[in-house]
Design a protein around this motif. Sequence first.
Motif, mmCIF file in Angstrom:
data_model
loop_
_atom_site.group_PDB
_atom_site.id
_atom_site.type_symbol
_atom_site.label_atom_id
_atom_site.label_comp_id
_atom_site.label_asym_id
_atom_site.label_seq_id
_atom_site.Cartn_x
_atom_site.Cartn_y
_atom_site.Cartn_z
ATOM 1 N N ALA A 169 59.021 60.749 78.348
ATOM 2 C CA ALA A 169 58.418 62.087 78.385
ATOM 3 C C ALA A 169 57.808 62.449 77.039
ATOM 4 O O ALA A 169 56.730 63.049 76.976
ATOM 5 C CB ALA A 169 59.467 63.116 78.790
ATOM 6 N N SER A 170 58.464 62.072 75.947
ATOM 7 C CA SER A 170 57.929 62.362 74.608
ATOM 8 C C SER A 170 56.621 61.626 74.363
ATOM 9 O O SER A 170 55.696 62.183 73.772
ATOM 10 C CB SER A 170 58.940 61.972 73.538
ATOM 11 O OG SER A 170 60.117 62.723 73.693
ATOM 12 N N ILE A 171 56.539 60.388 74.816
ATOM 13 C CA ILE A 171 55.297 59.613 74.641
ATOM 14 C C ILE A 171 54.156 60.280 75.414
ATOM 15 O O ILE A 171 53.048 60.452 74.888
ATOM 16 C CB ILE A 171 55.507 58.159 75.095
ATOM 17 C CG1 ILE A 171 56.433 57.437 74.109
ATOM 18 C CG2 ILE A 171 54.188 57.420 75.227
ATOM 19 C CD1 ILE A 171 56.933 56.094 74.598
ATOM 20 N N HIS A 172 54.415 60.665 76.650
ATOM 21 C CA HIS A 172 53.372 61.324 77.451
ATOM 22 C C HIS A 172 52.977 62.672 76.852
ATOM 23 O O HIS A 172 51.797 63.026 76.827
ATOM 24 C CB HIS A 172 53.840 61.498 78.891
ATOM 25 C CG HIS A 172 53.736 60.249 79.693
ATOM 26 N ND1 HIS A 172 52.572 59.845 80.283
ATOM 27 C CD2 HIS A 172 54.642 59.298 79.981
ATOM 28 C CE1 HIS A 172 52.765 58.708 80.906
ATOM 29 N NE2 HIS A 172 54.028 58.350 80.743
ATOM 30 N N LEU A 173 53.955 63.410 76.394
ATOM 31 C CA LEU A 173 53.669 64.708 75.795
ATOM 32 C C LEU A 173 52.846 64.555 74.518
ATOM 33 O O LEU A 173 51.899 65.309 74.279
ATOM 34 C CB LEU A 173 54.974 65.451 75.502
ATOM 35 C CG LEU A 173 54.832 66.875 75.011
ATOM 36 C CD1 LEU A 173 54.138 67.727 76.061
ATOM 37 C CD2 LEU A 173 56.194 67.455 74.693
ATOM 38 N N THR A 174 53.178 63.557 73.717
ATOM 39 C CA THR A 174 52.410 63.305 72.494
ATOM 40 C C THR A 174 50.968 62.938 72.828
ATOM 41 O O THR A 174 50.032 63.402 72.180
ATOM 42 C CB THR A 174 53.071 62.187 71.675
ATOM 43 O OG1 THR A 174 54.422 62.557 71.384
ATOM 44 C CG2 THR A 174 52.325 61.925 70.390
ATOM 45 N N GLY A 175 50.773 62.103 73.858
ATOM 46 C CA GLY A 175 49.417 61.745 74.275
ATOM 47 C C GLY A 175 48.636 62.935 74.775
ATOM 48 O O GLY A 175 47.454 63.096 74.469
ATOM 49 N N PHE A 176 49.293 63.795 75.539
ATOM 50 C CA PHE A 176 48.628 64.992 76.042
ATOM 51 C C PHE A 176 48.219 65.918 74.894
ATOM 52 O O PHE A 176 47.091 66.422 74.857
ATOM 53 C CB PHE A 176 49.547 65.735 77.014
ATOM 54 C CG PHE A 176 48.982 67.043 77.480
ATOM 55 C CD1 PHE A 176 47.976 67.076 78.428
ATOM 56 C CD2 PHE A 176 49.442 68.238 76.955
ATOM 57 C CE1 PHE A 176 47.446 68.278 78.856
ATOM 58 C CE2 PHE A 176 48.926 69.444 77.372
ATOM 59 C CZ PHE A 176 47.917 69.460 78.324
ATOM 60 N N ALA A 185 47.661 65.061 71.812
ATOM 61 C CA ALA A 185 46.566 64.421 71.073
ATOM 62 C C ALA A 185 45.240 64.611 71.799
ATOM 63 O O ALA A 185 44.216 64.906 71.167
ATOM 64 C CB ALA A 185 46.862 62.937 70.883
ATOM 65 N N ASP A 186 45.249 64.443 73.129
ATOM 66 C CA ASP A 186 44.016 64.660 73.901
ATOM 67 C C ASP A 186 43.522 66.091 73.756
ATOM 68 O O ASP A 186 42.327 66.333 73.595
ATOM 69 C CB ASP A 186 44.251 64.370 75.384
ATOM 70 C CG ASP A 186 44.417 62.888 75.669
ATOM 71 O OD1 ASP A 186 44.174 62.086 74.756
ATOM 72 O OD2 ASP A 186 44.777 62.553 76.812
ATOM 73 N N GLN A 187 44.429 67.043 73.819
ATOM 74 C CA GLN A 187 44.041 68.444 73.688
ATOM 75 C C GLN A 187 43.558 68.756 72.275
ATOM 76 O O GLN A 187 42.606 69.512 72.082
ATOM 77 C CB GLN A 187 45.217 69.351 74.040
ATOM 78 C CG GLN A 187 45.668 69.250 75.480
ATOM 79 C CD GLN A 187 44.583 69.682 76.444
ATOM 80 O OE1 GLN A 187 44.002 70.734 76.285
ATOM 81 N NE2 GLN A 187 44.314 68.858 77.431
ATOM 82 N N THR A 188 44.205 68.168 71.287
ATOM 83 C CA THR A 188 43.846 68.433 69.892
ATOM 84 C C THR A 188 42.437 67.945 69.578
ATOM 85 O O THR A 188 41.650 68.646 68.947
ATOM 86 C CB THR A 188 44.856 67.755 68.941
ATOM 87 O OG1 THR A 188 46.161 68.244 69.241
ATOM 88 C CG2 THR A 188 44.520 68.033 67.487
ATOM 89 N N TYR A 189 42.097 66.716 70.032
ATOM 90 C CA TYR A 189 40.810 66.141 69.696
ATOM 91 C C TYR A 189 39.757 66.357 70.778
ATOM 92 O O TYR A 189 38.642 65.844 70.680
ATOM 93 C CB TYR A 189 40.969 64.648 69.393
ATOM 94 C CG TYR A 189 41.746 64.426 68.128
ATOM 95 C CD1 TYR A 189 41.165 64.656 66.891
ATOM 96 C CD2 TYR A 189 43.074 64.025 68.163
ATOM 97 C CE1 TYR A 189 41.875 64.476 65.723
ATOM 98 C CE2 TYR A 189 43.802 63.843 67.005
ATOM 99 C CZ TYR A 189 43.193 64.067 65.785
ATOM 100 O OH TYR A 189 43.900 63.898 64.632
ATOM 101 N N GLY A 190 40.096 67.093 71.835
ATOM 102 C CA GLY A 190 39.109 67.439 72.855
ATOM 103 C C GLY A 190 38.686 66.276 73.731
ATOM 104 O O GLY A 190 37.529 66.201 74.143
#
Length: 130
Positions: free
Chosen positions: A52-59, A61-66
């Motif tokens: 869950a932490s890996i998926h949350l980190t990816g999400f 990151a996607d939101q941060t960099y658009g």
Amino acid sequence: SICLEFAPSAGRHADSLVLCRVAPAQRPSPMGGTTRLWHPKWFSRYLWGTIASIHLTGFVADQTYGIDRKKNPEFMWPWWHEIMRKKEKGEIPMDMPGYMLCKYRNEPEERWTAEREEEYGEFMGAMDAE
């Protein structure tokens, strides 16, 4: 702690019985240790928590960099359409492999190209002539 009192209905007396039970987490353990590293629910807590932490980190990151994760049906591949139009017109044989039209080839593709050069040699530069 959980306490149960047994007293006569008239009120409290000096000889009323009081039973107290200490909860297991509050009981002093022998040899001084109360916390274990591998408790009974370690698999679900740490494995799924890590995933869950890996998926949350990816999400995040996607939101941060658009980064947009939607498919775009308007996205075109002009180089592929160009090859297909040339194959439809007959300028390139329909069964000619696409790697033979590429400018860069790795070693196995070079070997395959050398083996089929007499068959498709005249069409090898078809994409360069524009």
